[in-house]
Design a protein around this motif. Structure first.
Motif, PDB file in Angstrom:
ATOM      1  N   TYR A  94       5.758  -6.895  38.762  1.00 48.56           N
ATOM      2  CA  TYR A  94       6.061  -6.251  37.483  1.00 48.56           C
ATOM      3  C   TYR A  94       7.556  -5.994  37.338  1.00 48.56           C
ATOM      4  O   TYR A  94       8.162  -6.307  36.307  1.00 48.56           O
ATOM      5  CB  TYR A  94       5.283  -4.936  37.396  1.00 48.56           C
ATOM      6  CG  TYR A  94       5.654  -4.074  36.216  1.00 48.56           C
ATOM      7  CD1 TYR A  94       5.227  -4.396  34.930  1.00 48.56           C
ATOM      8  CD2 TYR A  94       6.433  -2.933  36.381  1.00 48.56           C
ATOM      9  CE1 TYR A  94       5.561  -3.603  33.841  1.00 48.56           C
ATOM     10  CE2 TYR A  94       6.772  -2.133  35.296  1.00 48.56           C
ATOM     11  CZ  TYR A  94       6.335  -2.480  34.033  1.00 48.56           C
ATOM     12  OH  TYR A  94       6.680  -1.689  32.966  1.00 48.56           O
ATOM     13  N   THR A  99      11.529  -9.041  29.253  1.00 48.81           N
ATOM     14  CA  THR A  99      10.304  -8.919  30.041  1.00 48.81           C
ATOM     15  C   THR A  99       9.536 -10.234  30.019  1.00 48.81           C
ATOM     16  O   THR A  99       9.303 -10.795  28.946  1.00 48.81           O
ATOM     17  CB  THR A  99       9.404  -7.805  29.484  1.00 48.81           C
ATOM     18  OG1 THR A  99      10.155  -6.591  29.403  1.00 48.81           O
ATOM     19  CG2 THR A  99       8.186  -7.599  30.356  1.00 48.81           C
ATOM     20  N   SER A 111       4.961 -10.013  33.698  1.00 51.65           N
ATOM     21  CA  SER A 111       5.276  -8.605  33.870  1.00 51.65           C
ATOM     22  C   SER A 111       4.607  -7.765  32.794  1.00 51.65           C
ATOM     23  O   SER A 111       4.067  -6.687  33.074  1.00 51.65           O
ATOM     24  CB  SER A 111       6.796  -8.393  33.828  1.00 51.65           C
ATOM     25  OG  SER A 111       7.122  -7.029  33.947  1.00 51.65           O
TER      26      SER A 111
END
Length: 218
Positions: free
Chosen positions: A23, A49, A53
């Motif tokens: 993550y 991101t 994730s």
């Protein structure tokens, strides 16, 4: 071969990684130089991101606060129109009009009569009031969204406890749990893992509306 780091799906451990590590690895701060509306260069930092994730997030993303920009704009309009109306009223009241009013012998004596502002300026007050009302409504909506989100996710610490014991296999694209009472080691899809984690935090009903997208299959 350690059982803890072995994927129950493929039986291998070379591409198994802790969920928190996966993550965090997919969330990077990217800095770039961009031009603003005035054409000047500025430095902008954004968080990029990855899809993986995002799919492994232990808590849903906060609601959009884009409406807050409208509130700021409404506030600016309210202040601007109010000041404009005040200044316009002062200008017109400060410019007396000379009109003959009394007869004194052969001469007309002027009497100062304050000039009335044109009707157009009267609407500035209404515009200011409506803009202020809009700004207040937007502020209330944004604060309510924040309050609801904070109350909804107040159990995220429980979700993170379960989430931190997940292991992701990059080869299979699945997650399994280790040493969790009441849970077996069966491979879980990203969506099923999200449902388990979010249910543990008390906001599992959001998992159906915000489904985890597997980047390997999208």
């Amino acid at each position: 071969m350690s059982r803890t780091h072995t994927c129950p799906g493929c039986g291998k451990d070379d591409r198994v990684q802790a969920v928190p590590a996966v993550y965090l690895a997919g969330r990077d701060a990217v800095t770039s130089r961009e031009r603003n509306r005035d054409g000047d260069m500025r430095t902008v930092t954004r968080t990029v991101t990855t899809g993986l994730s995002d799919a492994l997030a232990p808590v849903p993303g906060p609601p959009s606060y884009a409406i807050g920009g409208l509130g700021v704009l409404a506030g600016v309009v309210s202040v601007g129109t109010f000041l404009g109306g005040v200044l316009a009223g002062k200008w017109f009241r400060g410019e007396p009009a000379h009109e003959p009013s009394e007869l004194d012998g052969w001469h007309l004596l002027p009497q100062d009569v304050a000039a009335e502002p044109p009707p157009a300026y009267e609407f500035l007050g209404w515009i200011s009031a409506f803009a202020l009302l809009a700004a207040v409504v937007v502020f209330v909506v944004v604060q309510r969204r924040r309050t609801v989100f904070a109350r909804l996710t107040r159990g995220r610490h429980r979700a993170e406890e379960l989430w931190s014991q997940g292991w992701y296999c990059h080869r299979c694209g699945t997650v399994h749990l280790e040493d969790v009472p009441g849970e077996d080691r069966a491979p879980l899809t990203l969506q099923r893992f999200r449902e388990k984690v979010w249910e543990h935090g008390g906001y599992g009903d959001l998992a159906g509306a915000r489904r985890a997208v597997d980047p390997a299959r999208s």
